[in-house]
Design an enzyme around this catalytic site. Sequence first.
Site, PDB file in Angstrom:
ATOM      1  N   GLU A   1     -10.878 -25.099 -25.123  1.00 20.35           N
ATOM      2  CA  GLU A   1     -11.021 -23.971 -24.210  1.00 20.35           C
ATOM      3  C   GLU A   1     -12.488 -23.722 -23.864  1.00 20.35           C
ATOM      4  O   GLU A   1     -12.836 -23.484 -22.703  1.00 20.35           O
ATOM      5  CB  GLU A   1     -10.444 -22.689 -24.830  1.00 20.35           C
ATOM      6  CG  GLU A   1      -9.002 -22.801 -25.282  1.00 20.35           C
ATOM      7  CD  GLU A   1      -8.854 -23.153 -26.753  1.00 20.35           C
ATOM      8  OE1 GLU A   1      -8.100 -22.459 -27.440  1.00 20.35           O
ATOM      9  OE2 GLU A   1      -9.508 -24.119 -27.199  1.00 20.35           O
TER      10      GLU A   1
ATOM     11  N   CYS B   1      -7.634 -19.695 -30.916  1.00 23.76           N
ATOM     12  CA  CYS B   1      -7.884 -19.128 -32.247  1.00 23.76           C
ATOM     13  C   CYS B   1      -8.605 -17.787 -32.146  1.00 23.76           C
ATOM     14  O   CYS B   1      -9.334 -17.515 -31.190  1.00 23.76           O
ATOM     15  CB  CYS B   1      -8.693 -20.106 -33.093  1.00 23.76           C
ATOM     16  SG  CYS B   1     -10.331 -20.474 -32.420  1.00 23.76           S
TER      17      CYS B   1
ATOM     18  N   SER C   1       3.055 -61.061 -48.808  1.00 19.69           N
ATOM     19  CA  SER C   1       3.571 -60.447 -47.574  1.00 19.69           C
ATOM     20  C   SER C   1       2.703 -60.747 -46.351  1.00 19.69           C
ATOM     21  O   SER C   1       2.882 -60.155 -45.301  1.00 19.69           O
ATOM     22  CB  SER C   1       3.675 -58.931 -47.754  1.00 19.69           C
ATOM     23  OG  SER C   1       2.409 -58.368 -48.025  1.00 19.69           O
TER      24      SER C   1
ATOM     25  N   TRP D   1       1.616 -63.333 -43.437  1.00 23.05           N
ATOM     26  CA  TRP D   1       1.890 -62.176 -42.613  1.00 23.05           C
ATOM     27  C   TRP D   1       3.346 -62.244 -42.213  1.00 23.05           C
ATOM     28  O   TRP D   1       3.796 -63.283 -41.709  1.00 23.05           O
ATOM     29  CB  TRP D   1       1.011 -62.159 -41.360  1.00 23.05           C
ATOM     30  CG  TRP D   1      -0.445 -62.035 -41.648  1.00 23.05           C
ATOM     31  CD1 TRP D   1      -1.373 -63.016 -41.647  1.00 23.05           C
ATOM     32  CD2 TRP D   1      -1.147 -60.826 -41.960  1.00 23.05           C
ATOM     33  NE1 TRP D   1      -2.610 -62.511 -41.935  1.00 23.05           N
ATOM     34  CE2 TRP D   1      -2.498 -61.161 -42.125  1.00 23.05           C
ATOM     35  CE3 TRP D   1      -0.750 -59.495 -42.106  1.00 23.05           C
ATOM     36  CZ2 TRP D   1      -3.468 -60.204 -42.447  1.00 23.05           C
ATOM     37  CZ3 TRP D   1      -1.711 -58.559 -42.409  1.00 23.05           C
ATOM     38  CH2 TRP D   1      -3.052 -58.914 -42.575  1.00 23.05           C
TER      39      TRP D   1
ATOM     40  N   ARG E   1      -3.168 -46.770 -37.844  1.00 22.21           N
ATOM     41  CA  ARG E   1      -4.214 -46.469 -38.830  1.00 22.21           C
ATOM     42  C   ARG E   1      -5.291 -45.575 -38.226  1.00 22.21           C
ATOM     43  O   ARG E   1      -5.796 -44.661 -38.874  1.00 22.21           O
ATOM     44  CB  ARG E   1      -4.870 -47.771 -39.310  1.00 22.21           C
ATOM     45  CG  ARG E   1      -4.262 -48.361 -40.532  1.00 22.21           C
ATOM     46  CD  ARG E   1      -5.074 -49.551 -41.001  1.00 22.21           C
ATOM     47  NE  ARG E   1      -4.267 -50.372 -41.891  1.00 22.21           N
ATOM     48  CZ  ARG E   1      -4.619 -51.570 -42.322  1.00 22.21           C
ATOM     49  NH1 ARG E   1      -5.767 -52.102 -41.924  1.00 22.21           N
ATOM     50  NH2 ARG E   1      -3.836 -52.247 -43.136  1.00 22.21           N
TER      51      ARG E   1
ATOM     52  N   ASP F   1      -2.691 -58.612 -52.196  1.00 18.96           N
ATOM     53  CA  ASP F   1      -3.143 -58.919 -50.830  1.00 18.96           C
ATOM     54  C   ASP F   1      -4.643 -58.777 -50.616  1.00 18.96           C
ATOM     55  O   ASP F   1      -5.175 -59.306 -49.637  1.00 18.96           O
ATOM     56  CB  ASP F   1      -2.426 -58.006 -49.822  1.00 18.96           C
ATOM     57  CG  ASP F   1      -0.930 -58.272 -49.754  1.00 18.96           C
ATOM     58  OD1 ASP F   1      -0.493 -59.324 -50.255  1.00 18.96           O
ATOM     59  OD2 ASP F   1      -0.205 -57.423 -49.193  1.00 18.96           O
TER      60      ASP F   1
ATOM     61  N   ARG G   1      -9.426 -52.618 -37.408  1.00 21.04           N
ATOM     62  CA  ARG G   1     -10.233 -53.752 -36.966  1.00 21.04           C
ATOM     63  C   ARG G   1      -9.828 -54.321 -35.604  1.00 21.04           C
ATOM     64  O   ARG G   1     -10.676 -54.814 -34.877  1.00 21.04           O
ATOM     65  CB  ARG G   1     -10.168 -54.876 -38.005  1.00 21.04           C
ATOM     66  CG  ARG G   1     -10.699 -54.492 -39.355  1.00 21.04           C
ATOM     67  CD  ARG G   1     -10.797 -55.677 -40.304  1.00 21.04           C
ATOM     68  NE  ARG G   1      -9.523 -56.342 -40.523  1.00 21.04           N
ATOM     69  CZ  ARG G   1      -8.551 -55.883 -41.307  1.00 21.04           C
ATOM     70  NH1 ARG G   1      -8.699 -54.712 -41.917  1.00 21.04           N
ATOM     71  NH2 ARG G   1      -7.431 -56.558 -41.465  1.00 21.04           N
TER      72      ARG G   1
ATOM     73  N   GLY H   1       2.853 -51.057 -51.491  1.00 18.94           N
ATOM     74  CA  GLY H   1       3.979 -51.943 -51.260  1.00 18.94           C
ATOM     75  C   GLY H   1       5.335 -51.313 -51.517  1.00 18.94           C
ATOM     76  O   GLY H   1       5.467 -50.085 -51.537  1.00 18.94           O
ATOM     77  N   PRO H   2       6.344 -52.181 -51.769  1.00 23.86           N
ATOM     78  CA  PRO H   2       7.712 -51.700 -51.935  1.00 23.86           C
ATOM     79  C   PRO H   2       7.860 -50.597 -52.982  1.00 23.86           C
ATOM     80  O   PRO H   2       8.594 -49.632 -52.772  1.00 23.86           O
ATOM     81  CB  PRO H   2       8.469 -52.967 -52.347  1.00 23.86           C
ATOM     82  CG  PRO H   2       7.685 -54.094 -51.769  1.00 23.86           C
ATOM     83  CD  PRO H   2       6.253 -53.665 -51.841  1.00 23.86           C
TER      84      PRO H   2
END
Length: 356
Positions: A55, A78, A171, A173, A187, A203, A210, A292-293
Amino acid sequence: MIREIDKNYMKLALSLAKKRKGYTHPNPTVGAVVVKEGKIVGLGYHEKAGKPHAEVMALGQAGEKAKGATLYVTLEPCTHFGRTPPCTDAIIRSGIKRVVVATLDPNPLMSGKGVEKLRNAGIEVDVGVCEEEARELNEDFFTYITQERPYITLKWAQTLDGKLATLTGSSKWITSKESRKVAHILRREATAVLVGVNTVIKDDPHLTVRFVPTEKQPVRIILDPELEVPLSAKVLNTEEAPTIVITKKENEKAEKLKEKGVQVLILKGFNLKNILKKLKELEIMHLMVEGGPRTLTSFLKEGFFDRIVVFIAPKIMGEGLSIGDLGIRSIEESLKVRKKKVENLGEDLVIFFKRY
């Protein structure tokens, strides 16, 4: 009275806000437009925390032309002093005649206060133009305020038969470069990226943005209860991005991590509820959990998620690692999510889900 033209100007304000998605945390993403006699005289968006709000930017551009004009803003202005002064004061001083607000502030202590202050100053205020779009744009901020925890995105890549990694944990790719580019956009929009220590060991990821342009890197968070993270891990290079290791151990290795510039959080009550509470205190507004999992399973099992993004590659692995036991023993008990969007990424698919 709300008119069709109000929706058009609000959509412009929303498009301005989207330019800074991911850069304003822990503040919301906000856009503003000043219109006088059918002409746009001011445009603004909130650049980042500590910088002028949308604003104020739009009013500054409008200058004297703001007198008697209409201000369109994607979130209720605000009324409090934070990193910057109250926007309502600037609006009142500018001579704005009418304010159109997409949605109210989610904070129950603040909601409606901005509108009330403007109306008490004699300014006409309309609320609810493009409200659904505005709330969706700032769903991370709304969750952060109302749930007292970060907004949580669970993201994973899987094969056609639902495997996230081989039995050895490999994993890289599963998906294509096109999918990885989209993952890096996600990300960029997050305040922080979280993985379990097993992902770091298997990994050795950077966990940085990137493949797309960015002005900042997310905070990298490693859940490592026993302090198993290798000191040579790429994610410990804090020149690339800040790194936080959350553990329950306090030993010599913790000191070595601190020497590398890593923030070590030692939690005796090492559970997701306490972890998320601490991350809220650190102003982590949007947390993306990448695996991971085992880590993904723990978030699903405890119901800590708001959005799920699944990348699916046309590959079949057979035996491998997938989401683990959630304690579900019948189809009726299954976690139910709502499909929001499906995109083709070369040979891959990405599906966005929201929780009900």
